[in-house]
Design a protein around this motif. Structure first.
Motif, short mmCIF file in Angstrom:
data_model
loop_
_atom_site.label_atom_id
_atom_site.label_comp_id
_atom_site.label_asym_id
_atom_site.label_seq_id
_atom_site.Cartn_x
_atom_site.Cartn_y
_atom_site.Cartn_z
N GLU A 53 14.53 -15.98 -14.58
CA GLU A 53 15.71 -15.48 -15.30
C GLU A 53 16.78 -14.99 -14.35
O GLU A 53 16.49 -14.31 -13.37
N ASP A 54 18.04 -15.33 -14.66
CA ASP A 54 19.17 -14.81 -13.90
C ASP A 54 19.73 -13.54 -14.55
O ASP A 54 20.30 -12.70 -13.87
N ASP A 55 19.55 -13.44 -15.85
CA ASP A 55 20.05 -12.29 -16.60
C ASP A 55 19.07 -11.13 -16.47
O ASP A 55 17.88 -11.26 -16.79
N ALA A 56 19.56 -9.98 -16.00
CA ALA A 56 18.70 -8.82 -15.78
C ALA A 56 18.07 -8.33 -17.08
O ALA A 56 16.91 -7.91 -17.10
N ARG A 57 18.81 -8.40 -18.19
CA ARG A 57 18.26 -7.94 -19.47
C ARG A 57 17.08 -8.79 -19.90
O ARG A 57 16.07 -8.26 -20.37
N ARG A 58 17.22 -10.08 -19.75
CA ARG A 58 16.11 -10.97 -20.13
C ARG A 58 14.92 -10.77 -19.18
O ARG A 58 13.77 -10.80 -19.60
N MET A 63 9.43 -8.52 -18.70
CA MET A 63 8.51 -7.60 -18.04
C MET A 63 8.02 -6.52 -19.01
O MET A 63 6.83 -6.20 -19.04
N ALA A 64 8.93 -5.96 -19.80
CA ALA A 64 8.53 -4.94 -20.77
C ALA A 64 7.65 -5.55 -21.86
O ALA A 64 6.65 -4.95 -22.26
N GLY A 65 8.02 -6.73 -22.32
CA GLY A 65 7.20 -7.42 -23.31
C GLY A 65 5.80 -7.71 -22.79
O GLY A 65 4.81 -7.59 -23.51
N SER A 66 5.73 -8.07 -21.52
CA SER A 66 4.44 -8.33 -20.91
C SER A 66 3.58 -7.07 -20.90
O SER A 66 2.42 -7.10 -21.30
N LEU A 67 4.16 -5.99 -20.47
CA LEU A 67 3.42 -4.73 -20.39
C LEU A 67 2.95 -4.27 -21.77
O LEU A 67 1.78 -3.93 -21.96
#
Length: 121
Positions: A53-58, A63-67
């Motif tokens: 991903e280039d977009d920091a939000r994505r 990463m948050a979704g993974s956790l």
């Protein structure tokens, strides 16, 4: 290095003979092992997607979704096993706690800066 990164998986394998010798429910071991390996695969897939991903939000979304997703997968597995067999649920929870602790410690050690000058910056 690879051995240390996979020490949590080795701990799961080591736990099987301990479960058998201690006459603990194998369902607890099997459920934790399957959930733990499943969440490791999910982690690898989502980290790979996040790295692209280039977009920091994505990126942070992945990463948050993974956790969050991995934590829920493990917790719901333990909960489901506990509903089926209370003793197996307890055994699964204790094993998951041990494996998570091992994973967390190794993760922190492996990510620590090796150069003392990196620690101060």
């Amino acid at each position: 290095m690879i051995f240390f990164r996979q020490l949590d998986v080795f701990l799961l394998l080591l736990a099987l003979p301990i479960f058998i010798a201690a006459d603990q429910p194998i369902l607890g071991w099997a459920a934790t092992t399957i959930a733990w390996l499943g969440q490791k695969v999910l982690q690898a897939v989502l980290e790979r997607k996040a790295a692209q991903e280039d977009d920091a939000r994505r990126f942070f979304g992945f990463m948050a979704g993974s956790l969050i997703g991995r934590s829920w997968l493990l917790a719901l597995t333990i909960f489901a096993v506990g509903i089926v067999d209370r003793d197996a649920g307890l055994a699964a929870a204790v094993l998951a706690l041990a494996v998570f602790t091992c994973y967390l410690v190794i993760s922190l050690i492996m990510r620590a800066p090796q150069n003392p000058s990196e620690r101060t910056s």
